[in-house]
Write a protein that holds these residues in place. Structure first.
Motif, PDB file in Angstrom:
ATOM      1  N   LEU A 113      12.787   3.576   2.232  1.00  0.00           N
ATOM      2  CA  LEU A 113      11.693   4.317   2.864  1.00  0.00           C
ATOM      3  C   LEU A 113      10.846   3.330   3.654  1.00  0.00           C
ATOM      4  N   CYS A 114      10.824   3.466   4.967  1.00  0.00           N
ATOM      5  CA  CYS A 114      10.043   2.551   5.802  1.00  0.00           C
ATOM      6  C   CYS A 114       8.644   3.136   5.996  1.00  0.00           C
ATOM      7  N   LEU A 115       7.713   2.705   5.136  1.00  0.00           N
ATOM      8  CA  LEU A 115       6.349   3.227   5.159  1.00  0.00           C
ATOM      9  C   LEU A 115       5.365   2.120   4.834  1.00  0.00           C
ATOM     10  N   ASP A 116       4.193   2.210   5.418  1.00  0.00           N
ATOM     11  CA  ASP A 116       3.083   1.332   5.073  1.00  0.00           C
ATOM     12  C   ASP A 116       2.409   1.865   3.811  1.00  0.00           C
ATOM     13  N   LEU A 117       1.993   0.970   2.923  1.00  0.00           N
ATOM     14  CA  LEU A 117       1.330   1.387   1.696  1.00  0.00           C
ATOM     15  C   LEU A 117       0.090   2.226   1.977  1.00  0.00           C
ATOM     16  N   GLU A 118      -0.553   1.961   3.120  1.00  0.00           N
ATOM     17  CA  GLU A 118      -1.833   2.617   3.393  1.00  0.00           C
ATOM     18  C   GLU A 118      -1.711   3.823   4.325  1.00  0.00           C
ATOM     19  N   GLU A 119      -0.480   4.193   4.649  1.00  0.00           N
ATOM     20  CA  GLU A 119      -0.271   5.403   5.429  1.00  0.00           C
ATOM     21  C   GLU A 119       0.103   6.553   4.497  1.00  0.00           C
ATOM     22  N   SER A 120       0.355   7.726   5.050  1.00  0.00           N
ATOM     23  CA  SER A 120       0.679   8.899   4.241  1.00  0.00           C
ATOM     24  C   SER A 120       2.006   8.729   3.511  1.00  0.00           C
ATOM     25  N   TRP A 121       2.022   9.153   2.250  1.00  0.00           N
ATOM     26  CA  TRP A 121       3.253   9.160   1.450  1.00  0.00           C
ATOM     27  C   TRP A 121       3.704  10.588   1.184  1.00  0.00           C
ATOM     28  N   GLU A 122       3.414  11.470   2.082  1.00  0.00           N
ATOM     29  CA  GLU A 122       3.663  12.894   1.865  1.00  0.00           C
ATOM     30  C   GLU A 122       5.123  13.172   1.514  1.00  0.00           C
ATOM     31  N   GLY A 123       6.050  12.468   2.130  1.00  0.00           N
ATOM     32  CA  GLY A 123       7.464  12.740   1.886  1.00  0.00           C
ATOM     33  C   GLY A 123       8.089  11.933   0.767  1.00  0.00           C
ATOM     34  N   VAL A 124       7.281  11.148   0.054  1.00  0.00           N
ATOM     35  CA  VAL A 124       7.805  10.302  -1.025  1.00  0.00           C
ATOM     36  C   VAL A 124       7.893  11.120  -2.316  1.00  0.00           C
ATOM     37  N   ALA A 125       9.070  11.143  -2.912  1.00  0.00           N
ATOM     38  CA  ALA A 125       9.280  11.939  -4.122  1.00  0.00           C
ATOM     39  C   ALA A 125       8.628  11.278  -5.326  1.00  0.00           C
ATOM     40  N   LYS A 147      -2.366   6.614  -4.991  1.00  0.00           N
ATOM     41  CA  LYS A 147      -1.009   7.009  -4.588  1.00  0.00           C
ATOM     42  C   LYS A 147       0.012   6.603  -5.646  1.00  0.00           C
ATOM     43  N   LEU A 148      -0.099   5.373  -6.123  1.00  0.00           N
ATOM     44  CA  LEU A 148       0.827   4.906  -7.155  1.00  0.00           C
ATOM     45  C   LEU A 148       0.750   5.803  -8.384  1.00  0.00           C
ATOM     46  N   HIS A 149      -0.469   6.149  -8.771  1.00  0.00           N
ATOM     47  CA  HIS A 149      -0.688   6.992  -9.950  1.00  0.00           C
ATOM     48  C   HIS A 149      -0.093   8.385  -9.754  1.00  0.00           C
ATOM     49  N   GLU A 150      -0.325   8.953  -8.580  1.00  0.00           N
ATOM     50  CA  GLU A 150       0.142  10.320  -8.310  1.00  0.00           C
ATOM     51  C   GLU A 150       1.658  10.402  -8.240  1.00  0.00           C
ATOM     52  N   LYS A 151       2.333   9.346  -7.797  1.00  0.00           N
ATOM     53  CA  LYS A 151       3.787   9.380  -7.647  1.00  0.00           C
ATOM     54  C   LYS A 151       4.527   9.074  -8.946  1.00  0.00           C
ATOM     55  N   ALA A 152       3.799   8.632  -9.981  1.00  0.00           N
ATOM     56  CA  ALA A 152       4.438   8.284 -11.250  1.00  0.00           C
ATOM     57  C   ALA A 152       4.379   9.438 -12.236  1.00  0.00           C
ATOM     58  N   LYS A 153       5.506   9.767 -12.834  1.00  0.00           N
ATOM     59  CA  LYS A 153       5.556  10.782 -13.885  1.00  0.00           C
ATOM     60  C   LYS A 153       5.293  10.188 -15.269  1.00  0.00           C
ATOM     61  N   LYS A 154       5.736   8.947 -15.475  1.00  0.00           N
ATOM     62  CA  LYS A 154       5.639   8.334 -16.803  1.00  0.00           C
ATOM     63  C   LYS A 154       4.760   7.089 -16.840  1.00  0.00           C
ATOM     64  N   ALA A 155       4.957   6.166 -15.898  1.00  0.00           N
ATOM     65  CA  ALA A 155       4.243   4.892 -15.998  1.00  0.00           C
ATOM     66  C   ALA A 155       4.182   4.182 -14.651  1.00  0.00           C
ATOM     67  N   VAL A 156       3.181   3.292 -14.533  1.00  0.00           N
ATOM     68  CA  VAL A 156       3.013   2.443 -13.350  1.00  0.00           C
ATOM     69  C   VAL A 156       2.938   0.993 -13.814  1.00  0.00           C
ATOM     70  N   TYR A 157       3.621   0.107 -13.082  1.00  0.00           N
ATOM     71  CA  TYR A 157       3.590  -1.325 -13.361  1.00  0.00           C
ATOM     72  C   TYR A 157       3.292  -2.061 -12.058  1.00  0.00           C
ATOM     73  N   ILE A 158       2.228  -2.855 -12.046  1.00  0.00           N
ATOM     74  CA  ILE A 158       1.882  -3.597 -10.835  1.00  0.00           C
ATOM     75  C   ILE A 158       1.558  -5.047 -11.195  1.00  0.00           C
ATOM     76  N   THR A 159       1.686  -5.938 -10.212  1.00  0.00           N
ATOM     77  CA  THR A 159       1.202  -7.301 -10.376  1.00  0.00           C
ATOM     78  C   THR A 159       0.291  -7.637  -9.211  1.00  0.00           C
ATOM     79  N   TYR A 160      -0.710  -8.465  -9.532  1.00  0.00           N
ATOM     80  CA  TYR A 160      -1.687  -8.883  -8.521  1.00  0.00           C
ATOM     81  C   TYR A 160      -2.108 -10.313  -8.832  1.00  0.00           C
TER      82      TYR A 160
END
Length: 267
Positions: A113-125, A147-160
């Motif tokens: 999926l060629c998308l910017d993190l800060e653009e719309s994710w409307e089509g992302v399942a 966005k990360l939260h909304e797209k996850a059904k079970k869990a989110v894992y991030i590093t910063y």
């Protein structure tokens, strides 16, 4: 007058102000395109990747969204164990390298999926698990975390990044470079808290392992430039003196800050 409580502090605004004033700026799509094949040569193995894989729970998981996937560092690792993987990046060249890698490994269940993190994710399942590894250099952190939260059904894992610089303090001192720090991971925890998300925190650190080795000052210089941006002649001279002093001592020169905050939450 409103009482000064934690809720009165807009941590996303503080993040944005710190991000705006920081020495470190977001890399462009073109810059990542130009580094795709080079990054692909060294990104797939190592302590960090093994630690990420160990900490991500795939029990009962069928689908995964890999945000900021690069050349497929984790998409390729997890795809053989899952029904479907979606790999999102805003660099077309990174996705081209990912597809090349998948074809070589006979992996056919990765959807780029060629998308910017800060653009719309409307089509992302939506997926069972969402990961975002070392890619959250964004302007509006709250919007991306949502966005990360909304797209996850079970869990989110991030590093910063743990710390305000991509380079070790020893390197900055040798260069004589004064920086305005980037936002640290603590901003993310507080933003998540204000979103009603109680996230877990851990750290992935190299445990004494050097970030990498360099066979010449030129390669060390190029890698430092990628992290810090342009250097003055005086800073380049300081960096060269430091590198050569390390060579004489048989010491691996310090380089990138390789400590990362590992933040996760379940839904």
């Amino acid at each position: 007058m409103h009482p000064m409580t934690l809720d009165a502090i807009d941590f996303n605004l503080l993040y944005r102000l710190q991000k705006h004033s920081s020495t470190y700026k977001k890399k462009s799509q073109e810059e990542w395109d130009g580094k795709a094949w080079e990054i692909n040569e060294r990104i797939h193995e190592g302590f960090y990747n093994d630690e990420m894989e160990r900490r991500i729970d795939l029990d009962g998981v069928q689908s995964l969204l890999d945000v900021g996937c690069g050349p497929g560092t984790f998409a390729l690792r997890f795809a053989p164990r899952l029904k479907q993987v979606y790999a999102l990046d805003y660099s077309p060249k990174m996705l081209e390298v990912l597809e090349h890698n998948a074809q070589k490994r006979a992996i056919s269940n990765i959807c780029p999926l060629c998308l910017d993190l800060e653009e719309s994710w409307e089509g992302v399942a939506p997926c069972d698990v969402v990961i975002a590894s070392r890619c959250l250099e964004v302007e509006d952190m709250r919007a991306v975390l949502q966005k990360l939260h909304e797209k996850a059904k079970k869990a989110v894992y991030i590093t910063y990044k743990n710390g305000g610089s991509f380079l070790e303090a020893e390197v900055l001192e040798a260069m004589g470079r004064k920086i305005t720090p980037k936002p640290d991971y603590i901003y993310l925890l507080n933003i998540l808290y204000q979103m009603g998300i109680r996230a877990s925190l851990d750290f992935i650190s190299p445990q004494g392992e050097p970030y990498g080795t360099f066979d010449s000052f030129e390669s060390y210089h190029r890698s430092t430039l990628w992290s810090i941006g342009e250097m003055t002649p005086q800073e380049e001279a300081g960096l060269k003196d430091y590198y050569e002093a390390c060579q004489k001592k048989g010491k691996t020169p310090a380089h990138k800050n390789s400590s990362w905050a590992f933040i996760s939450w379940r839904k």
